[in-house]
Design a protein around this motif. Sequence first.
Motif, PDB file in Angstrom:
ATOM      1  N   ASP A  55       0.848  -1.194   0.000  1.00 55.85           N
ATOM      2  CA  ASP A  55       0.000   0.000   0.000  1.00 55.85           C
ATOM      3  C   ASP A  55       0.876   1.234   0.000  1.00 55.85           C
ATOM      4  OD1 ASP A  55      -2.400   1.620   2.159  1.00 55.85           O
ATOM      5  OD2 ASP A  55      -2.506   1.274   0.010  1.00 55.85           O
ATOM      6  N   TRP A  56       0.582   2.167  -0.893  1.00 53.61           N
ATOM      7  CA  TRP A  56       1.272   3.444  -0.904  1.00 53.61           C
ATOM      8  C   TRP A  56       0.589   4.380   0.091  1.00 53.61           C
ATOM      9  CZ3 TRP A  56       5.638   3.968  -3.675  1.00 53.61           C
ATOM     10  CH2 TRP A  56       5.824   3.188  -4.815  1.00 53.61           C
ATOM     11  N   SER A  57       1.382   5.240   0.694  1.00 53.77           N
ATOM     12  CA  SER A  57       0.739   6.230   1.552  1.00 53.77           C
ATOM     13  C   SER A  57       0.174   7.339   0.684  1.00 53.77           C
ATOM     14  CB  SER A  57       1.781   6.817   2.501  1.00 53.77           C
ATOM     15  OG  SER A  57       1.299   8.012   3.059  1.00 53.77           O
ATOM     16  N   PRO A  58      -1.095   7.727   0.894  1.00 47.76           N
ATOM     17  CA  PRO A  58      -1.669   8.772   0.053  1.00 47.76           C
ATOM     18  C   PRO A  58      -1.140  10.155   0.420  1.00 47.76           C
ATOM     19  CG  PRO A  58      -3.279   8.008   1.634  1.00 47.76           C
ATOM     20  CD  PRO A  58      -2.087   7.160   1.817  1.00 47.76           C
ATOM     21  N   ASP A  59      -0.433  10.237   1.541  1.00 50.19           N
ATOM     22  CA  ASP A  59      -0.019  11.551   2.008  1.00 50.19           C
ATOM     23  C   ASP A  59       1.433  11.873   1.723  1.00 50.19           C
ATOM     24  OD1 ASP A  59      -1.825  10.335   4.674  1.00 50.19           O
ATOM     25  OD2 ASP A  59      -2.578  11.870   3.312  1.00 50.19           O
ATOM     26  N   LYS A  60       2.293  10.863   1.742  1.00 51.57           N
ATOM     27  CA  LYS A  60       3.718  11.131   1.511  1.00 51.57           C
ATOM     28  C   LYS A  60       4.165  10.375   0.281  1.00 51.57           C
ATOM     29  CE  LYS A  60       8.050  12.093   2.989  1.00 51.57           C
ATOM     30  NZ  LYS A  60       8.489  12.715   1.771  1.00 51.57           N
ATOM     31  N   LYS A  61       4.658  11.087  -0.677  1.00 53.14           N
ATOM     32  CA  LYS A  61       5.005  10.435  -1.938  1.00 53.14           C
ATOM     33  C   LYS A  61       6.186   9.501  -1.746  1.00 53.14           C
ATOM     34  CE  LYS A  61       5.915  11.727  -6.693  1.00 53.14           C
ATOM     35  NZ  LYS A  61       5.931  12.880  -7.591  1.00 53.14           N
ATOM     36  N   GLY A  62       6.030   8.268  -2.121  1.00 52.26           N
ATOM     37  CA  GLY A  62       7.137   7.326  -2.050  1.00 52.26           C
ATOM     38  C   GLY A  62       7.136   6.466  -0.815  1.00 52.26           C
ATOM     39  N   LEU A  63       6.274   6.771   0.157  1.00 53.09           N
ATOM     40  CA  LEU A  63       6.235   5.965   1.365  1.00 53.09           C
ATOM     41  C   LEU A  63       5.279   4.811   1.139  1.00 53.09           C
ATOM     42  CD1 LEU A  63       7.094   5.859   4.356  1.00 53.09           C
ATOM     43  CD2 LEU A  63       5.058   7.161   4.872  1.00 53.09           C
ATOM     44  N   CYS A  64       5.736   3.598   1.396  1.00 46.40           N
ATOM     45  CA  CYS A  64       4.815   2.491   1.217  1.00 46.40           C
ATOM     46  C   CYS A  64       5.066   1.429   2.270  1.00 46.40           C
ATOM     47  CB  CYS A  64       4.932   1.888  -0.182  1.00 46.40           C
ATOM     48  SG  CYS A  64       6.495   1.088  -0.502  1.00 46.40           S
ATOM     49  N   VAL A  65       4.073   0.602   2.459  1.00 46.22           N
ATOM     50  CA  VAL A  65       4.189  -0.485   3.423  1.00 46.22           C
ATOM     51  C   VAL A  65       3.892  -1.780   2.686  1.00 46.22           C
ATOM     52  CG1 VAL A  65       1.774  -0.333   4.167  1.00 46.22           C
ATOM     53  CG2 VAL A  65       3.468  -1.306   5.680  1.00 46.22           C
ATOM     54  N   CYS A  66       4.615  -2.826   3.034  1.00 44.83           N
ATOM     55  CA  CYS A  66       4.310  -4.107   2.426  1.00 44.83           C
ATOM     56  C   CYS A  66       4.347  -5.193   3.494  1.00 44.83           C
ATOM     57  CB  CYS A  66       5.276  -4.422   1.293  1.00 44.83           C
ATOM     58  SG  CYS A  66       6.973  -4.635   1.807  1.00 44.83           S
ATOM     59  N   GLY A  67       3.471  -6.155   3.334  1.00 49.66           N
ATOM     60  CA  GLY A  67       3.426  -7.261   4.284  1.00 49.66           C
ATOM     61  C   GLY A  67       3.719  -8.556   3.548  1.00 49.66           C
ATOM     62  N   ALA A  68       4.525  -9.387   4.159  1.00 52.32           N
ATOM     63  CA  ALA A  68       4.922 -10.616   3.472  1.00 52.32           C
ATOM     64  C   ALA A  68       4.566 -11.824   4.320  1.00 52.32           C
ATOM     65  CB  ALA A  68       6.420 -10.595   3.208  1.00 52.32           C
ATOM     66  N   PHE A  69       4.616 -12.985   3.701  1.00 58.49           N
ATOM     67  CA  PHE A  69       4.263 -14.193   4.409  1.00 58.49           C
ATOM     68  C   PHE A  69       5.349 -14.674   5.345  1.00 58.49           C
ATOM     69  CE2 PHE A  69       0.251 -14.389   3.024  1.00 58.49           C
ATOM     70  CZ  PHE A  69      -0.020 -14.836   1.751  1.00 58.49           C
ATOM     71  N   ASP A  70       6.449 -13.951   5.433  1.00 58.45           N
ATOM     72  CA  ASP A  70       7.427 -14.315   6.449  1.00 58.45           C
ATOM     73  C   ASP A  70       7.126 -13.598   7.752  1.00 58.45           C
ATOM     74  OD1 ASP A  70      10.161 -12.142   5.362  1.00 58.45           O
ATOM     75  OD2 ASP A  70       8.054 -11.776   5.741  1.00 58.45           O
ATOM     76  N   GLN A  71       5.874 -13.171   7.913  1.00 59.78           N
ATOM     77  CA  GLN A  71       5.373 -12.538   9.134  1.00 59.78           C
ATOM     78  C   GLN A  71       6.117 -11.260   9.487  1.00 59.78           C
ATOM     79  OE1 GLN A  71       4.995 -15.409  12.315  1.00 59.78           O
ATOM     80  NE2 GLN A  71       3.173 -16.254  11.342  1.00 59.78           N
ATOM     81  N   THR A  72       6.527 -10.531   8.457  1.00 59.99           N
ATOM     82  CA  THR A  72       7.059  -9.189   8.745  1.00 59.99           C
ATOM     83  C   THR A  72       6.318  -8.178   7.906  1.00 59.99           C
ATOM     84  OG1 THR A  72       8.840  -9.939   7.343  1.00 59.99           O
ATOM     85  CG2 THR A  72       9.466  -9.169   9.500  1.00 59.99           C
ATOM     86  N   VAL A  73       6.210  -7.004   8.468  1.00 63.24           N
ATOM     87  CA  VAL A  73       5.678  -5.887   7.713  1.00 63.24           C
ATOM     88  C   VAL A  73       6.803  -4.871   7.600  1.00 63.24           C
ATOM     89  CG1 VAL A  73       4.751  -4.727   9.751  1.00 63.24           C
ATOM     90  CG2 VAL A  73       3.757  -4.295   7.535  1.00 63.24           C
ATOM     91  N   ARG A  74       6.993  -4.345   6.399  1.00 62.05           N
ATOM     92  CA  ARG A  74       8.121  -3.448   6.171  1.00 62.05           C
ATOM     93  C   ARG A  74       7.622  -2.113   5.663  1.00 62.05           C
ATOM     94  NH1 ARG A  74       9.595  -8.493   4.598  1.00 62.05           N
ATOM     95  NH2 ARG A  74      11.590  -9.252   5.330  1.00 62.05           N
ATOM     96  N   VAL A  75       8.249  -1.062   6.128  1.00 60.25           N
ATOM     97  CA  VAL A  75       7.943   0.272   5.612  1.00 60.25           C
ATOM     98  C   VAL A  75       9.098   0.664   4.714  1.00 60.25           C
ATOM     99  CG1 VAL A  75       7.566   2.663   6.203  1.00 60.25           C
ATOM    100  CG2 VAL A  75       6.647   0.881   7.653  1.00 60.25           C
TER     101      VAL A  75
END
Lengths: 421, 360
Positions: free
Chosen positions: B331-351
């Motif tokens: 998911d991209w952040s609608p407020d800050k250009k270029g900021l995104c979060v991703c969640g993976a099946f290795d049970q981590t979420v990364r910004v």
Amino acid sequence: LWLREHRWHQTPTAVFLSLPLRGARATPANIFCSERYLKVSIPPFLFEAILYAPIDDTNSTAKIGNGNIFFTLYKKEPAMWDSLTLENADKEKLQYLRENAVLKAQQKAKEETEAKKATKEEHKKYALEATMKLEEAERKRIEDLKEKERQKVTEELELWKNQQKDADKYKSIQKEGELHQEIGQLNERKSEKMTKTRIPNEGTSKTRPKPTKGHGSSSIFSPNAKEEQLPAPRSAATIKVNFTPRVFPTALRESRVAEEEEWVHKQAEARRTISADLSELEDLKEEEKNPDWLKDKGNKMFAMGNYLAAVNAYNLAVRLNNKLPLLYLNRAACHLKLRNLHKAIEDSSKALELLTPPVPDNKDARVKGYVRRGTAFCQLELYTEGLQDYEAALKIDPKNKNIEKDAEKIRHLIQGTMQGS
Amino acid sequence: MSAAPGLERPQVVSHAHQALNYTVFDCKWVPRSARLLCLGSAARGTGLIQLYELRGARLELLREIEKPKPIKCGTFGATSLQQRYLATGDFDGNLNIWNLEAPEIPVYSVKGHKEIINSIDGVGGLGIGEGAPEIVTGSRDGTVKVWDPRQKDTPVANMEPVQGESKRDCWTVAFGNAYNQEERVVCGGYDNGDIKLFDLKTMSLRWETNIKNGVCSVEFDRKDINMNKLVATSLEGKFHVFDMRTQHPTKGFASVSEKAQKSTIWQVRHLPQNRDIFMTSGGSGSLHLWKYEYPAQRSRKDSEGAEMGVAGSVSLLQNVTLSTQPISSLDWSPDKKGLCVCGAFDQTVRVLIVTKLNKI
């Protein structure tokens, strides 16, 4: 030949020995020296001396030139020697000393090579470390560049976040006032218009005085556009869809490629094998040797009602090629008509056997096989077996009404007989 | 990431990551904030919603909400900016809308489907687009249903298979073409490769096609404009970009396809600030950043004189491998250009932060 003409003189710390070589050429390889033993061997000449006292053989030197060798031997212990060699040494001692000397020399050689190896290793290690350091430096440089980027970006992010927070607080205070106004207006309008869609609960509820967790923040659009006049919920409707059929239901998950291949192979095989028993078939015409032609003939006979002739045609075809399931199937149908029920069962079973593996290709044939066998069973009054076959047929082709009807009939019959008995 | 010559390209910088003790299926930014939500399923079979705040280089857990059924997907798309209600679909086919301040009882709840809701999308909220807020859900039971939070229990539109037809799982849904109050379009992607475009104004099937491999994710480049581009990703590493401005009566929409990774492409997300840049996430744990270039002429006449679209081209800006497990949500952040979060099946979420997007 022993070289005995040597001259020597000594100082407290050193012994100087001069050995004339009667014309022979000497090289360093000919000189062997250890702590107590000195030997010069230039075949056929030989000079050897068991020294009076130990010398320092690493520092001692030998100078070859001018037809003689000049030894400078440094004594281990500064003392004056009575003579160069041990005079009254017995043979055994001499031998022992000689051997010892040799051993010592060997040992020294070994140690030297080991020392050399060790230094080589060290040099290698050093070189490796140097390259590693260089690579590390390179990597670090890249890492640093990345870090800088990251930091820059993080700072921007923090800045943005703080801006957000401030903007939020400011706007929410503003909003409060506006919202109150809006509610007033909305309520007025509500009372005016009787038919109005349900106003979504945005404007009426939840005017928090201060942002509790920053949730009560604002929208950049003025509230007017959004909070009133939303269109009514759509009138419900349904759209029917069809899905694209797939040859394989899902990508390889449920695919039956292997089985379908097998079936195709089997068919190809069946076409190719023709029984070699042609001796009595010589008097047949060309076309009569073709199983397919015979099958067609049989079908025609069956259609005309001449079941015996059909059976004959099929028999011949089977003799030519006993791997075609359709021949057995059709022959089973004939037998049914002729009331040869056991033969019908046999033939249907053989056909079903040949129709493995079960694939969509041979679906129809399998249905026919089961139905014919089922009929035969029923006519023999073996109703349970018959029902089994009908149900198998139904499983393959659930939409066939006739089979369903017949299966029902058989079920009733079975129940009837059970009740009766 | 490449060294010196590539430093002019956008870089994907890992800003923060958080190890979780549950499987995360979806992650979403909370609009107008530096907070994000993670939705997933705990090992004991319950659903979890966790609210994190980005503080410095760390994610700090603010709130954890547990629900009886595991949650598969969520969206803020149909809610207003003041309320920011979260709409979720769970493994049991329930659609719920939650007020995160008071999450015990949902604001709206309906058992929308018989099987798991695979995908959810919302439109009409957040100050984007026009028209009533609506939520669409796509489920394994083969139906796509559109809900209006003001109407209880029955969907306002239902796209279901013909009676007796074998059903195919719907894996993804997306809204589009919501540029005025009446127009709206829903796109659904199915596991047999079908992509269907439903027009909600005329309540009819507007277009369908089949891309041979199961469709994992569809997204319009913008929901609130006249439909411009649609990206559909599928199994076996392929994705298609359709030019949606020109519909040919028989050939449909023009498309360009690209085979990017050897594994499934799980998600595609367009950058909210630039509709020609999108990121795809793959089953090999990698992210690819793409740019679409328009052709010189977007439409031309074919032999019969009918208008036909012309697809452009796609170029890879950057790719990075973050994990060994598939990255299932992005998911991209609608407020800050270029900021995104991703969640993976290795049970981590990364910004992550993608730099230099201004220079594209």
